[in-house]
Write a protein that holds these residues in place. Sequence first.
Motif, PDB file in Angstrom:
ATOM      1  N   ILE A  88      14.185   0.571 -32.674  1.00  0.00           N
ATOM      2  CA  ILE A  88      14.345   1.813 -34.021  1.00  0.00           C
ATOM      3  C   ILE A  88      16.038   0.993 -33.886  1.00  0.00           C
ATOM      4  O   ILE A  88      17.184   0.495 -33.730  1.00  0.00           O
ATOM      5  N   VAL A  89      16.382   0.809 -35.511  1.00  0.00           N
ATOM      6  CA  VAL A  89      17.081   0.731 -36.150  1.00  0.00           C
ATOM      7  C   VAL A  89      17.952   1.719 -35.950  1.00  0.00           C
ATOM      8  O   VAL A  89      19.627   1.260 -37.230  1.00  0.00           O
ATOM      9  N   TYR A  93      16.060   8.254 -35.217  1.00  0.00           N
ATOM     10  CA  TYR A  93      14.368   7.819 -35.685  1.00  0.00           C
ATOM     11  C   TYR A  93      13.977   8.220 -34.192  1.00  0.00           C
ATOM     12  O   TYR A  93      12.953   8.830 -34.505  1.00  0.00           O
ATOM     13  N   TRP A  94      15.101   8.587 -33.495  1.00  0.00           N
ATOM     14  CA  TRP A  94      14.372   8.599 -31.448  1.00  0.00           C
ATOM     15  C   TRP A  94      13.399  10.349 -31.767  1.00  0.00           C
ATOM     16  O   TRP A  94      12.599  10.299 -31.282  1.00  0.00           O
ATOM     17  N   GLU A  99       8.322  12.004 -30.471  1.00  0.00           N
ATOM     18  CA  GLU A  99       6.537  13.107 -31.185  1.00  0.00           C
ATOM     19  C   GLU A  99       5.797  12.013 -30.816  1.00  0.00           C
ATOM     20  O   GLU A  99       4.986  12.236 -30.771  1.00  0.00           O
ATOM     21  N   ILE A 100       5.652  11.099 -31.861  1.00  0.00           N
ATOM     22  CA  ILE A 100       4.184  10.572 -32.109  1.00  0.00           C
ATOM     23  C   ILE A 100       3.619   9.487 -31.093  1.00  0.00           C
ATOM     24  O   ILE A 100       3.381   9.578 -30.614  1.00  0.00           O
ATOM     25  N   ALA A 113      12.585   2.439 -22.427  1.00  0.00           N
ATOM     26  CA  ALA A 113      13.922   2.433 -23.278  1.00  0.00           C
ATOM     27  C   ALA A 113      13.388   2.625 -24.344  1.00  0.00           C
ATOM     28  O   ALA A 113      12.175   2.408 -25.141  1.00  0.00           O
ATOM     29  N   VAL A 114      14.089   3.032 -24.939  1.00  0.00           N
ATOM     30  CA  VAL A 114      14.606   3.009 -26.591  1.00  0.00           C
ATOM     31  C   VAL A 114      15.844   2.523 -26.769  1.00  0.00           C
ATOM     32  O   VAL A 114      16.456   3.302 -26.273  1.00  0.00           O
ATOM     33  N   VAL A 115      15.942   1.342 -27.734  1.00  0.00           N
ATOM     34  CA  VAL A 115      17.174   0.611 -27.734  1.00  0.00           C
ATOM     35  C   VAL A 115      17.485   0.271 -29.578  1.00  0.00           C
ATOM     36  O   VAL A 115      16.923  -0.324 -29.899  1.00  0.00           O
ATOM     37  N   PRO A 116      19.068   1.498 -29.824  1.00  0.00           N
ATOM     38  CA  PRO A 116      18.897   1.383 -30.790  1.00  0.00           C
ATOM     39  C   PRO A 116      19.563  -0.301 -31.051  1.00  0.00           C
ATOM     40  O   PRO A 116      20.252  -0.734 -30.542  1.00  0.00           O
TER      41      PRO A 116
END
Length: 134
Positions: A88-89, A93-94, A99-100, A113-116
């Motif tokens: 994600i940019v 937004y995390w 939630e989505i 993993a959520v990577v900015p």
Amino acid sequence: MDQRERGAPHLSTVNPAGLAAPGGHYSHVSIANGLVFVSGQLPIDASGRKLIDEPFEVQAEQVLANLACALARAGSEVAKLAQVRVYIVDIEYWPSFNEIYARWAGEAKPARAVVPVPALHFGLKIEVEAVAVL
């Protein structure tokens, strides 16, 4: 023992009819020995329209729909996800993505993993790749 004696790995690729054609030299899905590898999915609809001007939430829903389509056409499903990587940019937004994603994934809780990142192709806000089992 060479590769032929051990049994060469089975490898196939899939470019599902529900997704826009790949934008580069890759396949949407590679299947190898019971594992399904889904290439990074961007918020691009089946017609090839890039959702650049859409809010983050709409982009997130599109990439998850693309991922589900890729899995289904490969013979897998969301419940069989083993690992998901999200780019994600903006880390802001995390919470919205989480939630989505939780609604979309249901009972499935694969490693994730959520990577900015500073930027994604075409100015889009999210990209998701994954590994699942057949």
